[in-house]
Design a protein around this motif. Sequence first.
Motif, PDB file in Angstrom:
ATOM      1  N   ALA A 109      36.231  42.454  46.651  1.00  0.00           N
ATOM      2  CA  ALA A 109      35.992  43.666  47.448  1.00  0.00           C
ATOM      3  C   ALA A 109      35.630  43.386  48.900  1.00  0.00           C
ATOM      4  O   ALA A 109      35.094  44.258  49.575  1.00  0.00           O
ATOM      5  N   SER A 110      35.952  42.207  49.404  1.00  0.00           N
ATOM      6  CA  SER A 110      35.621  41.916  50.798  1.00  0.00           C
ATOM      7  C   SER A 110      36.750  42.264  51.748  1.00  0.00           C
ATOM      8  O   SER A 110      36.576  42.208  52.979  1.00  0.00           O
ATOM      9  N   GLY A 149      41.129  44.253  51.974  1.00  0.00           N
ATOM     10  CA  GLY A 149      42.257  44.913  51.312  1.00  0.00           C
ATOM     11  C   GLY A 149      41.884  46.149  50.531  1.00  0.00           C
ATOM     12  O   GLY A 149      40.990  46.908  50.902  1.00  0.00           O
ATOM     13  N   ILE A 150      42.571  46.349  49.416  1.00  0.00           N
ATOM     14  CA  ILE A 150      42.309  47.551  48.625  1.00  0.00           C
ATOM     15  C   ILE A 150      40.961  47.475  47.918  1.00  0.00           C
ATOM     16  O   ILE A 150      40.392  48.505  47.553  1.00  0.00           O
ATOM     17  N   GLY A 151      40.440  46.266  47.747  1.00  0.00           N
ATOM     18  CA  GLY A 151      39.138  46.130  47.107  1.00  0.00           C
ATOM     19  C   GLY A 151      38.030  46.789  47.903  1.00  0.00           C
ATOM     20  O   GLY A 151      37.210  47.541  47.354  1.00  0.00           O
ATOM     21  N   VAL A 152      38.003  46.527  49.200  1.00  0.00           N
ATOM     22  CA  VAL A 152      36.940  47.115  50.021  1.00  0.00           C
ATOM     23  C   VAL A 152      37.115  48.619  50.121  1.00  0.00           C
ATOM     24  O   VAL A 152      36.128  49.377  50.143  1.00  0.00           O
ATOM     25  N   GLU A 153      38.357  49.117  50.127  1.00  0.00           N
ATOM     26  CA  GLU A 153      38.566  50.561  50.208  1.00  0.00           C
ATOM     27  C   GLU A 153      38.241  51.244  48.879  1.00  0.00           C
ATOM     28  O   GLU A 153      37.779  52.393  48.864  1.00  0.00           O
ATOM     29  N   THR A 154      38.450  50.542  47.774  1.00  0.00           N
ATOM     30  CA  THR A 154      38.006  51.070  46.479  1.00  0.00           C
ATOM     31  C   THR A 154      36.496  51.203  46.459  1.00  0.00           C
ATOM     32  O   THR A 154      35.941  52.239  46.070  1.00  0.00           O
ATOM     33  N   LEU A 194      33.992  49.132  36.122  1.00  0.00           N
ATOM     34  CA  LEU A 194      34.353  47.756  36.442  1.00  0.00           C
ATOM     35  C   LEU A 194      35.788  47.756  36.937  1.00  0.00           C
ATOM     36  O   LEU A 194      36.709  48.067  36.179  1.00  0.00           O
ATOM     37  N   VAL A 195      35.960  47.430  38.206  1.00  0.00           N
ATOM     38  CA  VAL A 195      37.293  47.410  38.806  1.00  0.00           C
ATOM     39  C   VAL A 195      37.705  45.955  39.001  1.00  0.00           C
ATOM     40  O   VAL A 195      37.213  45.265  39.901  1.00  0.00           O
ATOM     41  N   ASN A 196      38.589  45.485  38.147  1.00  0.00           N
ATOM     42  CA  ASN A 196      39.086  44.107  38.207  1.00  0.00           C
ATOM     43  C   ASN A 196      40.212  44.048  39.234  1.00  0.00           C
ATOM     44  O   ASN A 196      41.403  44.118  38.901  1.00  0.00           O
ATOM     45  N   ASN A 197      39.817  43.919  40.482  1.00  0.00           N
ATOM     46  CA  ASN A 197      40.739  44.055  41.603  1.00  0.00           C
ATOM     47  C   ASN A 197      41.205  42.718  42.178  1.00  0.00           C
ATOM     48  O   ASN A 197      42.318  42.619  42.688  1.00  0.00           O
ATOM     49  N   ALA A 198      40.374  41.702  42.131  1.00  0.00           N
ATOM     50  CA  ALA A 198      40.695  40.430  42.784  1.00  0.00           C
ATOM     51  C   ALA A 198      41.958  39.822  42.184  1.00  0.00           C
ATOM     52  O   ALA A 198      42.264  40.008  41.005  1.00  0.00           O
ATOM     53  N   GLY A 199      42.675  39.081  43.004  1.00  0.00           N
ATOM     54  CA  GLY A 199      43.870  38.431  42.495  1.00  0.00           C
ATOM     55  C   GLY A 199      44.496  37.505  43.512  1.00  0.00           C
ATOM     56  O   GLY A 199      44.177  37.541  44.697  1.00  0.00           O
TER      57      GLY A 199
END
Length: 306
Positions: free
Chosen positions: A30-31, A33-38, A102-107
């Motif tokens: 979440a640092s 891309g879409i992670g931080v916007e989520t 729980l948002v498993n966003n990293a990849g």
Amino acid sequence: MSAAYGADSTAMEVVDGLDLRDRTATVTGASSGIGVETARALASAGATVTLAVRDISAGERAAESIRASTGNRDVRVAELDLADLVSVRAFAAGWSGPLGLLVNNAGIMHVPELRTERGWEMHMAVNHLGHFALATALLPALIEAGDARIVSVSSSGHASSGIRFDDMFFDRDPYDAELAYGQSKTANVLFALEVTKRWALHGITAAAVMPGGIWTNLQRHWDPAVLADMKRRYPTKSAAQGAATSVYVATRAPLTPGAPVYFEDCHPAAIVTQIVDGLHGVVPHALDPVAAARLWDVSVELIAED
């Protein structure tokens, strides 16, 4: 409900009118891309949000940006390296209280051949097994929430490969980054399918999402000419638009056993034999319940303590 949202919707539009002050959330990667916007959208609706990141400094910068833009001070940062099960277990051990989202966003995507200390191919290690270990370690917190949701960020790239059960880590066949990425994104969908099957009795449901065509650091290993061509040929979303489907599944989508498990543009995706326009649809091998159960069992064995 989903008729109000579509490909052009932003994450902030999805949470407009929602009150998430009783929800705790963790977003991996979440640092940026879409992670931080989520994370920003969930925080804007009042959720207590933890940014689970490898780079604490980058995470703190993202957290301060979210606090400043939303006025929500309950935005935290915790270290998480999904390629390292010690890090995953430490994150879970440090968690206290319920976890509702729980948002498993990293990849990672199309990286050169890399392996973890256990010898796992890195796409499968980070995109699937790290998140699998995280979710299972956090199961008590998810149960405590009573109605937890897990969002598994997949991709249309899932169409390039089912799970290579006979050679999951390319120990025998030559390494192929596209196939490695593809099977890890298939794993994200199968994981969501099996979560709802196994954990719905605890009130826990899950679904996978395709964010859309968003150009972020995820594509940093692509050939620049290929990336430029893709940007010309396919519709492009902003990071805020790309986060919309994750936020929709986290907050609004009807998730029950038997319900759709793969979403795009804030709607359930059509089941297709071939991905449409490179972006749309989910192929049958990602929805195979036999493969989902087998992958779960294999994953349990792989992440077992030494």
